[in-house]
Design an enzyme around this catalytic site. Structure first.
Site, PDB file in Angstrom:
ATOM      1  N   TYR A 119      39.975  34.349  50.950  1.00 19.48           N
ATOM      2  CA  TYR A 119      38.588  34.791  50.772  1.00 19.48           C
ATOM      3  C   TYR A 119      38.023  34.294  49.445  1.00 19.48           C
ATOM      4  O   TYR A 119      36.946  33.698  49.402  1.00 19.48           O
ATOM      5  CB  TYR A 119      38.547  36.310  50.849  1.00 19.48           C
ATOM      6  CG  TYR A 119      37.158  36.894  50.913  1.00 19.48           C
ATOM      7  CD1 TYR A 119      36.369  36.749  52.049  1.00 19.48           C
ATOM      8  CD2 TYR A 119      36.632  37.603  49.832  1.00 19.48           C
ATOM      9  CE1 TYR A 119      35.099  37.294  52.114  1.00 19.48           C
ATOM     10  CE2 TYR A 119      35.365  38.159  49.889  1.00 19.48           C
ATOM     11  CZ  TYR A 119      34.598  37.999  51.033  1.00 19.48           C
ATOM     12  OH  TYR A 119      33.333  38.544  51.085  1.00 19.48           O
ATOM     13  N   ASP A 120      38.771  34.532  48.358  1.00 19.77           N
ATOM     14  CA  ASP A 120      38.269  34.152  47.029  1.00 19.77           C
ATOM     15  C   ASP A 120      38.006  32.644  46.958  1.00 19.77           C
ATOM     16  O   ASP A 120      36.927  32.205  46.554  1.00 19.77           O
ATOM     17  CB  ASP A 120      39.291  34.506  45.941  1.00 19.77           C
ATOM     18  CG  ASP A 120      39.585  36.000  45.855  1.00 19.77           C
ATOM     19  OD1 ASP A 120      39.112  36.741  46.733  1.00 19.77           O
ATOM     20  OD2 ASP A 120      40.286  36.411  44.925  1.00 19.77           O
ATOM     21  N   GLU A 121      39.009  31.866  47.346  1.00 17.96           N
ATOM     22  CA  GLU A 121      38.849  30.406  47.256  1.00 17.96           C
ATOM     23  C   GLU A 121      37.895  29.894  48.330  1.00 17.96           C
ATOM     24  O   GLU A 121      37.179  28.921  48.119  1.00 17.96           O
ATOM     25  CB  GLU A 121      40.199  29.699  47.357  1.00 17.96           C
ATOM     26  CG  GLU A 121      41.162  30.014  46.224  1.00 17.96           C
ATOM     27  CD  GLU A 121      40.735  29.457  44.856  1.00 17.96           C
ATOM     28  OE1 GLU A 121      39.605  28.968  44.706  1.00 17.96           O
ATOM     29  OE2 GLU A 121      41.558  29.543  43.927  1.00 17.96           O
ATOM     30  N   GLN A 162      41.715  51.857  38.505  1.00 16.34           N
ATOM     31  CA  GLN A 162      40.930  50.632  38.699  1.00 16.34           C
ATOM     32  C   GLN A 162      39.484  51.020  38.998  1.00 16.34           C
ATOM     33  O   GLN A 162      39.231  52.099  39.529  1.00 16.34           O
ATOM     34  CB  GLN A 162      41.519  49.750  39.813  1.00 16.34           C
ATOM     35  CG  GLN A 162      41.453  50.288  41.216  1.00 16.34           C
ATOM     36  CD  GLN A 162      42.650  51.152  41.593  1.00 16.34           C
ATOM     37  OE1 GLN A 162      43.207  51.837  40.754  1.00 16.34           O
ATOM     38  NE2 GLN A 162      43.021  51.146  42.874  1.00 16.34           N
ATOM     39  N   THR A 163      38.554  50.139  38.655  1.00 15.54           N
ATOM     40  CA  THR A 163      37.138  50.493  38.799  1.00 15.54           C
ATOM     41  C   THR A 163      36.408  49.562  39.768  1.00 15.54           C
ATOM     42  O   THR A 163      36.828  48.426  40.002  1.00 15.54           O
ATOM     43  CB  THR A 163      36.396  50.415  37.445  1.00 15.54           C
ATOM     44  OG1 THR A 163      36.342  49.043  37.025  1.00 15.54           O
ATOM     45  CG2 THR A 163      37.080  51.266  36.379  1.00 15.54           C
ATOM     46  N   ASP A 188      44.932  43.153  43.384  1.00 15.26           N
ATOM     47  CA  ASP A 188      43.768  44.045  43.408  1.00 15.26           C
ATOM     48  C   ASP A 188      43.109  44.001  42.024  1.00 15.26           C
ATOM     49  O   ASP A 188      43.749  44.351  41.035  1.00 15.26           O
ATOM     50  CB  ASP A 188      44.270  45.469  43.716  1.00 15.26           C
ATOM     51  CG  ASP A 188      43.142  46.468  43.852  1.00 15.26           C
ATOM     52  OD1 ASP A 188      42.127  46.124  44.479  1.00 15.26           O
ATOM     53  OD2 ASP A 188      43.282  47.593  43.328  1.00 15.26           O
ATOM     54  N   PRO A 189      41.840  43.580  41.942  1.00 16.09           N
ATOM     55  CA  PRO A 189      41.214  43.493  40.613  1.00 16.09           C
ATOM     56  C   PRO A 189      41.197  44.851  39.904  1.00 16.09           C
ATOM     57  O   PRO A 189      40.941  45.889  40.518  1.00 16.09           O
ATOM     58  CB  PRO A 189      39.796  43.011  40.928  1.00 16.09           C
ATOM     59  CG  PRO A 189      39.916  42.287  42.219  1.00 16.09           C
ATOM     60  CD  PRO A 189      40.957  43.047  42.992  1.00 16.09           C
TER      61      PRO A 189
HETATM   62  N1  UDP Z   1      41.385  51.481  47.704  1.00 17.80           N
HETATM   63  C1  UDP Z   1      42.102  52.660  47.660  1.00 17.80           C
HETATM   64  N2  UDP Z   1      42.424  53.256  48.858  1.00 17.80           N
HETATM   65  C2  UDP Z   1      42.042  52.754  50.064  1.00 17.80           C
HETATM   66  C3  UDP Z   1      41.268  51.560  50.092  1.00 17.80           C
HETATM   67  C4  UDP Z   1      40.965  50.947  48.888  1.00 17.80           C
HETATM   68  O1  UDP Z   1      42.482  53.159  46.591  1.00 17.80           O
HETATM   69  O2  UDP Z   1      42.376  53.349  51.099  1.00 17.80           O
HETATM   70  C5  UDP Z   1      41.054  50.817  46.424  1.00 17.80           C
HETATM   71  C6  UDP Z   1      41.446  49.334  46.370  1.00 17.80           C
HETATM   72  O3  UDP Z   1      42.784  49.165  45.950  1.00 17.80           O
HETATM   73  C7  UDP Z   1      40.454  48.809  45.336  1.00 17.80           C
HETATM   74  C8  UDP Z   1      39.226  49.686  45.549  1.00 17.80           C
HETATM   75  O4  UDP Z   1      39.674  50.846  46.236  1.00 17.80           O
HETATM   76  O5  UDP Z   1      40.960  48.990  44.037  1.00 17.80           O
HETATM   77  C9  UDP Z   1      38.146  49.026  46.361  1.00 17.80           C
HETATM   78  O6  UDP Z   1      38.762  48.472  47.503  1.00 17.80           O
HETATM   79  P1  UDP Z   1      37.946  47.900  48.731  1.00 17.80           P
HETATM   80  O7  UDP Z   1      38.954  47.552  49.779  1.00 17.80           O
HETATM   81  O8  UDP Z   1      36.856  48.827  49.121  1.00 17.80           O
HETATM   82  O9  UDP Z   1      37.232  46.575  48.217  1.00 17.80           O
HETATM   83  P2  UDP Z   1      37.569  45.469  47.104  1.00 17.80           P
HETATM   84  O10 UDP Z   1      36.707  45.840  45.946  1.00 17.80           O
HETATM   85  O11 UDP Z   1      39.018  45.514  46.755  1.00 17.80           O
HETATM   86  O12 UDP Z   1      37.184  44.198  47.747  1.00 17.80           O
END
Ligand code: UDP
Length: 314
Positions: free
Chosen positions: A145-147, A209-210, A271-272
């Protein structure tokens, strides 16, 4: 105008299509349902001036008649899709975008291709502005996806520079609202579904994470403004209010009045750690600002889940 929307049965595509129809345009919506929903397409089919085409955009698009605008939103975009659909994602981000660029060029149409905050990867600059080149693992769990999206930006820019194509590149940050799939895998639908069932909310890692969450009507307004602007450089579209995932889980529990608890599960690879858009460019060049508060947007999304998805699963 007559407008093509690829990915019209997806979450953002369905809202964008409704908005364009409400503005009085004719829309040809295209989707192959790899991640789009048939329910979204059926709802659109009932609207006037809408035509639906079930089609995979990696093949040539055969639509007769005039076309002034192409919005390309066709791509699985949830991290849970990055495993099973990695090759399809790479194909749609390369061959698919290429097909639509050729289509738009032949018609003299302007094309907007949905890029993403994922082009910044796990960012080392915070907040992320459009001048940041990103920090992406090219062979990592999210690399398709990213690339893919980075390639899409390069391809649009090459068409612009070599053929004079009119291009628009929104970098879309986390967006939420009605029409998300219950099994979408992304944070908000997952947490809402779990809270409404009284199941534990699965916070990945410690939840520190945010992310920054934008309500879909704000995002659609940004897309339309960008398309009708003269800005051919990438533009961040997202809500700059940043929260931790743990806080988001607590807010969902509170807003649903749920008895659910929080459980911590392993965090996916790559995961960012942080994500927040710098939206100065959108503010100054498009006059755009998100207006829906998170509490309001979360509540509207919860109501939609209760009225639709959970009506059948209670
Ligand atoms: N996340 C979580 N539990 C879940 C689904 C996602 O803690 O059941 C976290 C995920 O690891 C990330 C954030 O929520 O840090 C946002 O994830 P999402 O899949 O919505 O989108 P992303 O920003 O990673 O594309």
């Amino acid at each position: 105008m007559r407008i093509i929307v690829s990915g019209c049965a997806g979450f953002i595509g369905s809202h964008l299509t409704e908005r364009l129809l409400a503005d009085g345009h004719d829309v040809v919506g295209v989707d192959n349902f790899i991640s789009g929903s048939r329910a979204n397409a059926e709802k659109l089919r009932r609207l006037p001036r809408f035509q639906f085409l079930e089609h995979d955009i990696t093949n040539p698009l055969l639509v007769e008649g005039p076309c002034e605008r192409v919005y390309d939103l066709a791509c699985p975009a949830s991290p849970v899709d990055f495993g099973p659909h990695r090759l399809e994602i790479l194909a749609v981000c390369s061959r698919g975008v290429w097909q639509l660029l050729d289509f738009a060029r032949a018609r003299g149409a302007r094309i907007l291709h949905a890029s993403t905050s994922e082009v910044y990867g796990d960012p080392q600059e915070h907040p992320q502005s459009e001048t940041y080149w990103g920090h992406v693992n090219p062979i990592g769990a999210r690399s398709c996806y990213d690339e893919g999206k980075r390639f899409g930006e390069a391809l649009l820019t090459a068409y612009h520079n070599q053929h004079g194509s009119e291009i628009r590149i929104p970098r879309i940050f986390n967006t939420y609202g009605p029409n998300m799939r219950r099994d979408d895998g992304r944070m908000l639908p997952t947490f809402i579904d779990q809270a409404l069932r009284g199941a534990p909310l699965t916070v990945h890692g410690d939840g520190r994470q945010t992310r920054s969450f934008c309500y879909v009507s704000d995002l659609v307004e940004g897309l339309v403004r960008l398309m009708e602007s003269d800005v051919s450089e990438p533009v961040n579209l997202g809500n700059p209010v940043e929260i931790t995932i743990l806080q988001a889980a607590q807010e969902v529990i509170q807003l649903t009045d749920s008895s659910s608890r929080i459980t911590h599960v392993p965090r996916p690879a790559d995961d960012p750690a942080v994500r927040r858009p710098d939206i100065t460019r959108a503010q100054t060049r498009l006059g755009w600002n998100p207006v829906v508060e998170r509490a309001d947007g979360f509540a509207r999304t919860i109501e939609w889940f209760k009225a639709t998805v959970h009506k059948f699963h209670d």
